[in-house]
Design an enzyme around this catalytic site. Structure first.
Site, PDB file in Angstrom:
ATOM      1  N   HIS A   7       0.853  -1.198   0.000  1.00  0.00           N
ATOM      2  CA  HIS A   7       0.000   0.000   0.000  1.00  0.00           C
ATOM      3  C   HIS A   7       0.882   1.238   0.000  1.00  0.00           C
ATOM      4  CE1 HIS A   7       0.927  -0.428   4.339  1.00  0.00           C
ATOM      5  NE2 HIS A   7       0.908   0.892   4.325  1.00  0.00           N
ATOM      6  N   HIS A  67      -5.586  -1.722   5.268  1.00  0.00           N
ATOM      7  CA  HIS A  67      -5.500  -0.565   4.383  1.00  0.00           C
ATOM      8  C   HIS A  67      -4.870  -0.957   3.057  1.00  0.00           C
ATOM      9  CE1 HIS A  67      -1.682  -0.854   6.261  1.00  0.00           C
ATOM     10  NE2 HIS A  67      -1.401   0.383   6.493  1.00  0.00           N
ATOM     11  N   HIS A  70       4.880   7.209   2.260  1.00  0.00           N
ATOM     12  CA  HIS A  70       5.684   5.985   2.163  1.00  0.00           C
ATOM     13  C   HIS A  70       5.018   4.964   1.251  1.00  0.00           C
ATOM     14  CE1 HIS A  70       3.096   4.663   5.673  1.00  0.00           C
ATOM     15  NE2 HIS A  70       3.113   3.524   5.008  1.00  0.00           N
ATOM     16  N   HIS A 112       2.061  -0.014  14.856  1.00  0.00           N
ATOM     17  CA  HIS A 112       1.025   0.998  14.694  1.00  0.00           C
ATOM     18  C   HIS A 112      -0.183   0.648  15.562  1.00  0.00           C
ATOM     19  CE1 HIS A 112       3.057   2.764  11.305  1.00  0.00           C
ATOM     20  NE2 HIS A 112       2.940   1.691  10.559  1.00  0.00           N
ATOM     21  N   TYR A 170       9.811   2.220   9.485  1.00  0.00           N
ATOM     22  CA  TYR A 170       9.905   3.218   8.416  1.00  0.00           C
ATOM     23  C   TYR A 170      11.374   3.478   8.149  1.00  0.00           C
ATOM     24  CZ  TYR A 170       4.958   4.726   8.837  1.00  0.00           C
ATOM     25  OH  TYR A 170       3.590   4.781   8.834  1.00  0.00           O
ATOM     26  N   GLU A 191       8.273   1.442   3.955  1.00  0.00           N
ATOM     27  CA  GLU A 191       7.877   0.735   5.170  1.00  0.00           C
ATOM     28  C   GLU A 191       7.984  -0.765   4.899  1.00  0.00           C
ATOM     29  OE1 GLU A 191       3.643   0.473   6.199  1.00  0.00           O
ATOM     30  OE2 GLU A 191       4.144   0.709   8.314  1.00  0.00           O
TER      31      GLU A 191
END
Lengths: 307, 307, 307, 307
Positions: A153, A199, A214, A246, A255, A265
């Site tokens: 993503h 996501h 990212h 997260h 990161y 990431e």
């Protein structure tokens, strides 16, 4: 068909300042395979567990950043449906015929209200180095470097995230999985899924248009997150933060930056999302824990360093 | 909406010979939470990471086995659509009004060609012990026992798996992810997904109708598979095989038995499936590796012990 | 000095039927590095996390098995002390001067009551590919294959294990960490440590003299045990049992065979032993759980297949 | 006997401001078991995998910090030998007869040149909740909280670390495993082992005498480090840094604080040390990577916050 329309992020084109350094980073460290090099110098790569011909395109340029992010659509027919929906909503869509990009069919491209260029496509060839299909082994050869499973993503920064969110929710059928909401109701960040991933695309409100926060690669486990951190330190790679977790998505993460300054990431874990699940909502006073669950505070870089 | 129709396995009702022993197994060892007990003695449980009110129902009976497996549908409207499709295909569907089962709305029930009872439902209450939604922590309290995340899928044995497969593929919109095919083209086993999981339902060809091979629970990682194995040996639980890995789905797994003789599985990992992916196919001479990738041979129990 | 006398297993010389196949096995699969090849064709290898010049020696021969197992002694002076102790106990000791083996000083060699040849040495050169010493990174290059950290121990089968055990306990200062004892008090198996490892040497009672059950390599974690199992299946290596756990030592383990039929082990975990700890004792009716904690039963191969 | 003299850190007495909060921290979060409470209010705890009666003593006081750190000696006879060595070296040793502390025999106590009080003892009772000895299971009951395996070591800050280092090296037989050395040759930090651990005691040069940097608990794996981080955030515990890795020892680690402000560590991994291994040496310009391998920089707290 239970899953239809937009299936997943397909490929992302990234600008890099120096191709040799970029290849060392994406191929030797992250562990992607080079599948093709274009006449224009662009290099096409994929992760070892991806069927599609490529998922990352590197283009040498004077400035880092993202050229475009493309989503794979379930069929050419559904691509037509989405085309019409976009046009009906007043979105300017350009169709790029096959030929510009190896292995990919016709592409629809448009600029979202955040200033980012997106693409939709339904046809892409399978690369023979992808997962086996007949009496399949786990992999052809042992995964390399950080052992990235797939390009997963992007998190993008832009001004009109309300507009972009509406486009992805209402026209392209994405669900909102999580959001950060200010006391006045302003959505600061929104996490969007076209599948069961926590996501497939994330948007953060920002003064400038069209920025890349990212691009993210999936790893198998927290164990591989630790291994990736070992590689980053061993080879003196530039790290932003992590290993950490997260709060949003519950993903375990690092990161770091490619040699051109684009943030990458690697992450693992996170929950499975279904469209009937409640939207998880974070208040701005919990945003530290939302972004970095272990540190419980943002670092400055998270909000300011984008390409 | 990218995901529609049947979303996921919702709940399974399992017959157990002794409720006290069953609760020690499912609650204390696998780590499910008891959310309700019915007037009829049935016990409703869920895993800590599930939103829905329950996913496992235990019913005390004289014989082990599965009463029914229910799938959650995205909306009441889509439930109506599936109802009509089933009727059009000549499937006898019974509607059970709300009231028989806590927290669940109307249910459609039918017998598949393999003799198994399935249910479809669209409405179920959320249990407050499910995942948090506002500034969510990872969990309310530390997961317990084998730390099962969710009830994941069932593998069922039956005679007419061609008929059942057609029903799930053609009417209910499932995709085939993997299959084992005999030299004469007979499908010996088929793995079906209504989402991006490598399987939401698996069917194996068998002489008898309506048999349960196993019900499966998702764990977080290979680490938790090892921890589950520790628990099984520590408490002298009956184990079939594992820790090992499946070639099919690539899941890391242990098969074991509840005190009534119903086979359970805990597994982790496996790939993400998309409906545009090729179907992975195994020939019968590779079936050992397909089922148990490490042992590369079936054990007798796999083909013969069902409830 | 808190640790003195015999420090650890130093190297083992293994007979292999075909050197090319053996190198593919030990170098490419287990992940050892070749450090030298002798004029006599012997190949010297070490694991990436070992300082000493070599820990495994492969010798091409007509029969598989172990030529000898050598222990590193803390100093030349302590080697003299052990020499005298062995002579006083009536053990026939031969001294091999430096020169026969690259990088190693004088060696004492003797035959134990079980018929196995052992060696003691105090001097060995460090290989430059060993762990870094100045501002050390984790490793020079990413570990390969199964990522073995070190040659760890051997399990040997022989007739007079009481005699061998007495030699190691009373003369060479080893501690007994665990044992399997028959109802009549006969020791069936004994696990011996010269350090804080749960075992540096294990002995099992057997009709024949001088047999090798397995040579063992340490991996970092249960995660790497799973990864090793993946490699074994991917490359169709011959596996005995595992992934599983031993009750004895609590190590997580896989037994497998090199192409010549010598059993190898990769393992991780296990407790830290101190000489003031109680000896853990298993009765023969629990020997299944002692050897294979998950299966809770021996397989035939464990007791019969040796080289 | 290969291991003799000082075996390991035995117990540490820690001052806490509030016993109730301290118990929630050490018992419910770190996962220690309370084995006894003294008439003077001190609480004695141990980790689930320790044989000895206790390894952590909590004493309510007005200021946090460490009262003393005790080492277990292999036998009463060796305790006498060390007593004499200390006296010969001019160290003032006090003998505390049995009775002051449950389950422990006579204790020798002395103040090191860094101002810290140390103890030596040879006799301590075994607690029945320790590891099983007859047909041993992995554990009596499933480990709790962070699942600490044992109290492992302390890092202490003091002025005369050269003097303390000499005492531990020359009199008590510790080896130096690693050190940080300034350009002028001053040793800034030294890591000392009395066993095969990468450190049983660490000393850092500091202006004040007798300060505690952290007390450390061993966890099983990087997976458990992640789990410990989850617990810390879930329960809003005060974290210093981590999950990360040390360059020194290669241990994977989190630093955090008990409710009284005493720094704790949970760690896993790290290499096995033998006394014939080279001393690993870090220069001050690499001290960031030495301490925090992933961040490659010290944080201010590391050098300044001690109790």
């Amino acid at each position: 068909m239970a899953i239809s329309g937009v299936l997943r992020p397909g490929y992302v084109q990234v600008r890099v300042l120096d191709m040799k350094a970029a290849l060392e980073h994406y191929r030797d460290r992250i562990g992607l395979d080079v599948v093709a090099t274009g006449n224009d110098g662009r290099v096409f790569l994929k992760a070892y567990d991806e069927f599609d011909h490529h998922s990352v395109i590197l283009r040498e340029a004077d400035e880092p950043g993202m050229d475009f992010l493309a989503f794979k659509v379930a069929s050419e027919g559904e691509l037509d449906v989405l085309h019409e929906k976009l046009l009906n909503a007043g979105v300017a869509v350009e169709e790029i015929p096959p030929g510009d990009m190896p292995a990919v069919g016709r592409r629809l491209t448009f600029i979202a209200p955040t200033g980012h260029r997106f693409e939709l496509f339904a046809t892409i060839g399978l690369d023979p180095t992808g997962p086996m299909v007949n009496n399949p082994e786990l992999w052809h050869a042992e995964p390399r470097g950080m052992r990235a499973l797939r390009f997963d993503h992007c998190l993008l920064y832009g001004d009109d995230i309300d507009g972009a969110k509406a486009l992805f929710n209402d026209i392209l059928g994405f669900s909102t999985t999580e959001q950060v909401v200010a006391p006045d109701g302003t959505v600061i960040a929104t996490f969007l899924s076209c599948s069961t991933k926590a996501h497939d695309l994330a948007l953060v409100r920002h003064d400038e248009k069209g920025k890349l926060h990212h691009i993210s690669f999936l790893l198998e486990s927290w164990n591989d997150i630790g291994h990736a951190a070992d590689i980053m330190s061993r080879y003196e790679m530039s790290v932003d933060i992590g290993p950490t977790r997260h709060g949003i998505t519950r993903g375990q993460t690092i990161y770091f930056f490619d040699p051109s300054g684009n943030r990458n990431e690697v992450f693992s874990g996170g929950y499975t999302f279904y469209p009937d699940h409640p939207v998880r909502t974070w208040s701005t006073d919990s945003v530290g824990k939302a972004i970095f669950y272990y540190e419980r505070a943002l670092n400055d870089r998270f909000m300011t360093v984008v390409t």
